[in-house]
Motif scaffolding. Sequence first.
Motif, PDB file in Angstrom:
ATOM      1  N   VAL A 176      41.233   4.962 -20.278  1.00 14.89           N
ATOM      2  CA  VAL A 176      40.633   5.997 -21.124  1.00 14.89           C
ATOM      3  C   VAL A 176      39.177   5.644 -21.441  1.00 14.89           C
ATOM      4  CG1 VAL A 176      40.714   7.104 -23.396  1.00 14.89           C
ATOM      5  CG2 VAL A 176      42.829   6.702 -22.128  1.00 14.89           C
ATOM      6  N   ALA A 177      38.909   4.359 -21.723  1.00  8.08           N
ATOM      7  CA  ALA A 177      37.540   3.924 -22.025  1.00  8.08           C
ATOM      8  C   ALA A 177      36.606   4.148 -20.835  1.00  8.08           C
ATOM      9  CB  ALA A 177      37.534   2.453 -22.429  1.00  8.08           C
ATOM     10  N   THR A 178      37.105   3.937 -19.602  1.00  5.63           N
ATOM     11  CA  THR A 178      36.266   4.137 -18.408  1.00  5.63           C
ATOM     12  C   THR A 178      35.882   5.603 -18.225  1.00  5.63           C
ATOM     13  OG1 THR A 178      38.172   4.391 -16.920  1.00  5.63           O
ATOM     14  CG2 THR A 178      37.271   2.164 -17.206  1.00  5.63           C
ATOM     15  N   LEU A 179      36.644   6.515 -18.810  1.00  7.76           N
ATOM     16  CA  LEU A 179      36.309   7.933 -18.728  1.00  7.76           C
ATOM     17  C   LEU A 179      35.044   8.256 -19.522  1.00  7.76           C
ATOM     18  CD1 LEU A 179      39.842   9.583 -19.046  1.00  7.76           C
ATOM     19  CD2 LEU A 179      38.526   9.153 -16.957  1.00  7.76           C
ATOM     20  N   PHE A 180      34.675   7.338 -20.431  1.00  9.99           N
ATOM     21  CA  PHE A 180      33.460   7.523 -21.224  1.00  9.99           C
ATOM     22  C   PHE A 180      32.316   6.641 -20.736  1.00  9.99           C
ATOM     23  CE2 PHE A 180      36.888   9.035 -23.874  1.00  9.99           C
ATOM     24  CZ  PHE A 180      36.365  10.199 -24.417  1.00  9.99           C
ATOM     25  N   HIS A 181      32.662   5.470 -20.202  1.00 14.89           N
ATOM     26  CA  HIS A 181      31.632   4.611 -19.593  1.00 14.89           C
ATOM     27  C   HIS A 181      32.336   3.718 -18.581  1.00 14.89           C
ATOM     28  CE1 HIS A 181      28.062   2.066 -19.192  1.00 14.89           C
ATOM     29  NE2 HIS A 181      27.410   3.032 -19.814  1.00 14.89           N
ATOM     30  N   VAL A 182      31.953   3.853 -17.325  1.00 18.13           N
ATOM     31  CA  VAL A 182      32.682   3.198 -16.242  1.00 18.13           C
ATOM     32  C   VAL A 182      32.678   1.676 -16.365  1.00 18.13           C
ATOM     33  CG1 VAL A 182      30.711   3.064 -14.668  1.00 18.13           C
ATOM     34  CG2 VAL A 182      33.057   3.260 -13.746  1.00 18.13           C
ATOM     35  N   SER A 183      31.686   1.120 -17.057  1.00 17.71           N
ATOM     36  CA  SER A 183      31.604  -0.336 -17.207  1.00 17.71           C
ATOM     37  C   SER A 183      32.802  -0.909 -17.957  1.00 17.71           C
ATOM     38  CB  SER A 183      30.319  -0.724 -17.947  1.00 17.71           C
ATOM     39  OG  SER A 183      30.323  -0.198 -19.268  1.00 17.71           O
ATOM     40  N   ALA A 184      33.557  -0.060 -18.657  1.00 19.06           N
ATOM     41  CA  ALA A 184      34.716  -0.534 -19.420  1.00 19.06           C
ATOM     42  C   ALA A 184      35.781  -1.157 -18.529  1.00 19.06           C
ATOM     43  CB  ALA A 184      35.323   0.610 -20.235  1.00 19.06           C
ATOM     44  N   VAL A 185      35.695  -0.908 -17.217  1.00 18.00           N
ATOM     45  CA  VAL A 185      36.673  -1.520 -16.311  1.00 18.00           C
ATOM     46  C   VAL A 185      36.605  -3.047 -16.389  1.00 18.00           C
ATOM     47  CG1 VAL A 185      35.139  -1.565 -14.294  1.00 18.00           C
ATOM     48  CG2 VAL A 185      37.621  -1.388 -13.974  1.00 18.00           C
ATOM     49  N   LEU A 186      35.412  -3.575 -16.719  1.00 18.64           N
ATOM     50  CA  LEU A 186      35.244  -5.023 -16.827  1.00 18.64           C
ATOM     51  C   LEU A 186      36.024  -5.598 -18.008  1.00 18.64           C
ATOM     52  CD1 LEU A 186      31.400  -5.077 -16.165  1.00 18.64           C
ATOM     53  CD2 LEU A 186      33.195  -5.760 -14.569  1.00 18.64           C
ATOM     54  N   ALA A 187      36.324  -4.748 -18.980  1.00 22.18           N
ATOM     55  CA  ALA A 187      37.073  -5.207 -20.153  1.00 22.18           C
ATOM     56  C   ALA A 187      38.526  -5.524 -19.818  1.00 22.18           C
ATOM     57  CB  ALA A 187      37.013  -4.159 -21.260  1.00 22.18           C
ATOM     58  N   ALA A 188      38.973  -5.179 -18.603  1.00 23.60           N
ATOM     59  CA  ALA A 188      40.337  -5.514 -18.192  1.00 23.60           C
ATOM     60  C   ALA A 188      40.568  -7.017 -18.209  1.00 23.60           C
ATOM     61  CB  ALA A 188      40.617  -4.947 -16.802  1.00 23.60           C
ATOM     62  N   THR A 189      39.497  -7.796 -18.060  1.00 20.11           N
ATOM     63  CA  THR A 189      39.632  -9.261 -18.077  1.00 20.11           C
ATOM     64  C   THR A 189      40.110  -9.787 -19.431  1.00 20.11           C
ATOM     65  OG1 THR A 189      37.289  -9.440 -18.656  1.00 20.11           O
ATOM     66  CG2 THR A 189      37.854  -9.586 -16.334  1.00 20.11           C
ATOM     67  N   ILE A 190      39.929  -8.998 -20.488  1.00 16.80           N
ATOM     68  CA  ILE A 190      40.345  -9.432 -21.821  1.00 16.80           C
ATOM     69  C   ILE A 190      41.841  -9.736 -21.851  1.00 16.80           C
ATOM     70  CG2 ILE A 190      40.646  -8.635 -24.215  1.00 16.80           C
ATOM     71  CD1 ILE A 190      38.000  -7.100 -23.868  1.00 16.80           C
ATOM     72  N   TYR A 191      42.626  -8.904 -21.173  1.00 15.74           N
ATOM     73  CA  TYR A 191      44.081  -9.111 -21.174  1.00 15.74           C
ATOM     74  C   TYR A 191      44.436 -10.480 -20.594  1.00 15.74           C
ATOM     75  CZ  TYR A 191      49.052  -8.441 -20.429  1.00 15.74           C
ATOM     76  OH  TYR A 191      50.411  -8.601 -20.464  1.00 15.74           O
ATOM     77  N   PHE A 192      43.788 -10.871 -19.513  1.00 21.17           N
ATOM     78  CA  PHE A 192      44.109 -12.133 -18.853  1.00 21.17           C
ATOM     79  C   PHE A 192      43.650 -13.333 -19.682  1.00 21.17           C
ATOM     80  CE2 PHE A 192      43.670  -8.848 -15.607  1.00 21.17           C
ATOM     81  CZ  PHE A 192      44.956  -8.908 -15.054  1.00 21.17           C
ATOM     82  N   ILE A 193      42.605 -13.140 -20.469  1.00 23.42           N
ATOM     83  CA  ILE A 193      42.183 -14.210 -21.370  1.00 23.42           C
ATOM     84  C   ILE A 193      43.253 -14.479 -22.411  1.00 23.42           C
ATOM     85  CG2 ILE A 193      40.515 -14.777 -23.197  1.00 23.42           C
ATOM     86  CD1 ILE A 193      38.424 -13.319 -21.412  1.00 23.42           C
ATOM     87  N   PHE A 194      43.817 -13.418 -22.963  1.00 29.37           N
ATOM     88  CA  PHE A 194      44.911 -13.594 -23.917  1.00 29.37           C
ATOM     89  C   PHE A 194      46.140 -14.196 -23.235  1.00 29.37           C
ATOM     90  CE2 PHE A 194      42.503 -10.737 -26.626  1.00 29.37           C
ATOM     91  CZ  PHE A 194      42.807 -11.204 -27.894  1.00 29.37           C
TER      92      PHE A 194
END
Length: 372
Positions: A176-194
């Motif tokens: 949903v975040a990528t629908l507003f700014h495509v760079s949000a795809v990079l935030a997927a790494t947050i899950y793996f950090i946790f």
Amino acid sequence: MIYLIVFLGTISLTFFYEKLKCSSKIVFFCIEILIILIPSLLGGYRSIYLGTDNQTYYYLFQYASSHSFIESLSPRRYPDIESGFMSLLWLISRVDSSFFSYAFFTSFITFAFIFKGAKYFKSRLSMTIIVMVYLFIYYCPMYNYVRQGIALSIVFFAYQYAENQKPVKFFLMIFVATLFHVSAVLAATIYFIFYFKEKIRFNKYVILIIIFVLAIVYGGPNFVSKFLLFLSNIGMRTDTLNSYANMFSSTSRFAFSLNLMFRSIPQLVICSICLRQTIELDGNMKAYYILCWLQFMFMTIGSVYEPFSRTALYFNYSEFILFAGISKYQKNVNNRYLVNWGIFLFCMLYWFIFTVFNRYGFNYPVYPYLTM
């Protein structure tokens, strides 16, 4: 002054909301709406010239208001604008086509996700501190990042799903975040950090030495240069001062921003010192500490290559949790009050230096005090 009044009013209402003992959900809901509404109204009344992209987005908004929904999804002049943002503009334009509506609704959505994200931490951290840090440090710069501001707030809301290892909900929110700014795809790494946080080990003293070396080697010359130019800008203008500023600037290997020096380095030092105690009481604090390091490294690179600064923003919001955690996990009540006041004064000082006092904005050309 109006910004300061709105910030303090919103923070006070959040504190009241946090401490309120009431069985009525309607009362809590009404206070929530009021808390979100107040800073959103301020955002709505800002000038069209406030921030870097507002005029461009308003042209998009006008395009959406005069075209069908399908036509709005692929504007001819702006083919790279995400469909989610264009859909939002089209919906808002059906309510009203004024600049106020555009600015208000985008501000409302951004802060609503921030508040809902902060609400998740209510049971173990201070919502008030989270909201306070956001308002003083991020609220004004978000006038420059309207699309990404919405995406950032959605990612912050999704932190709870990363914490609780709910991948479907987390990655759905990232989508949903990528629908507003495509760079949000990079935030997927947050899950793996946790997910892998327990496998990462830290040595506090090694970390502190690294921070110190980075600050001196990469940040020192540029910090001196910016300080000398700052003295020149406030009236102490001399040829000698400017020549020294240029000399120090040319010796800087990395263009460390004064913003980064002022906020990230002290924050990393404090978090490194307090890390063991906070992790003992809340294991997830380790992941937020890792995110804080990532934003520091990306911001360092972003000082010379701007796209990395945009990437760093997705990890920046971890500092909400770190500040609140440092306060919460003080065993002594008096120390906790002292820390809370320290965070408040730090946020006030940061806002004053980088938004109010400095007309040239250092990093963010935002001048709220000129129009409100």
